[in-house]
Design a protein around this motif. Structure first.
Motif, PDB file in Angstrom:
ATOM      1  N   ARG A  29       0.822  -1.218   0.000  1.00  0.00           N
ATOM      2  CA  ARG A  29       0.000   0.000   0.000  1.00  0.00           C
ATOM      3  C   ARG A  29       0.854   1.266   0.000  1.00  0.00           C
ATOM      4  O   ARG A  29       0.384   2.327  -0.374  1.00  0.00           O
ATOM      5  N   LYS A  30       2.111   1.141   0.420  1.00  0.00           N
ATOM      6  CA  LYS A  30       3.014   2.295   0.456  1.00  0.00           C
ATOM      7  C   LYS A  30       3.788   2.453  -0.848  1.00  0.00           C
ATOM      8  O   LYS A  30       4.550   3.388  -0.986  1.00  0.00           O
ATOM      9  N   LYS A  36       4.192  -2.470  -6.198  1.00  0.00           N
ATOM     10  CA  LYS A  36       2.944  -2.615  -5.435  1.00  0.00           C
ATOM     11  C   LYS A  36       2.202  -3.867  -5.888  1.00  0.00           C
ATOM     12  O   LYS A  36       1.751  -4.674  -5.063  1.00  0.00           O
ATOM     13  N   GLN A  92      -6.904  -5.812  -5.166  1.00  0.00           N
ATOM     14  CA  GLN A  92      -6.106  -4.605  -4.936  1.00  0.00           C
ATOM     15  C   GLN A  92      -4.876  -4.602  -5.835  1.00  0.00           C
ATOM     16  O   GLN A  92      -4.502  -3.572  -6.383  1.00  0.00           O
TER      17      GLN A  92
END
Length: 181
Positions: A29-30, A36, A92
């Protein structure tokens, strides 16, 4: 191997795998881009690998004790929860629009963790020729991981700019009518 695993061993192994999954999701998420996608894909692969091992135990319960016992067993509900977690993480990763690193890492880590857990929990064994293959694949995996990290940091490839966006349905239909005319 053995057909079932004591709950305490599941808690230790499952906690370790889920800790890794949580760490990968937080790290993912960072990040942006391919890195990612790769981190989230790895987390999803680990979650699905744990599902695979739990499935082995649920099938054993079903075969030995029947359908009622299967619904009374905690592993079935762990499979459902982990399946949801794995699919959420997969989505995601896919939402980055950069599919290859997400799909590749998920596809690699699912069977990899399944083998590790099968060896550790179910006391399975691997034939020597399979060990040689696993060692070779592990070396390739390390190469893939380092290349994914390299791609994400190279500005000249601009992989973050390559995003797959689905076309609205009305544009696809209009384009087909134009081509057909």
């Amino acid at each position: 191997g053995r057909p079932s695993v004591p709950t305490g061993e599941w808690l230790i192994a499952g906690g370790a795998v889920l800790g890794a999954v949580a760490g990968l999701v937080i790290a993912g998420r960072k990040r942006t881009g391919a890195l990612k996608a790769a981190l989230l894909g790895t987390g999803a692969g680990l979650a699905f690998g744990l599902v695979s091992c739990l499935t082995k135990e649920v099938v054993e319960v079903f075969e030995d004790d029947g359908v009622v016992a299967m619904f009374e067993d905690w592993q079935l509900y762990a499979i459902l929860a982990l399946g949801f977690v794995g699919m959420t993480i997969t989505q995601q990763g896919l939402q980055t629009g950069i599919l290859p690193p997400e799909v590749a890492t998920s596809s690699i880590f699912n069977p990899a963790i399944s083998v590790v857990l099968g060896l550790a929990l179910f006391e399975e064994t691997i034939h020597r020729s399979a060990v040689d293959s696993v060692a070779a694949e592990s070396a390739r995996l390390r190469q893939i991981e380092s290349r994914i990290a390299q791609i994400d940091t190279e500005n000249d490839l601009a992989i973050d700019d390559v995003v797959i966006r689905p076309e609205p349905a009305h544009r696809i239909l209009t384009a087909r009518k134009t081509v057909a005319s």
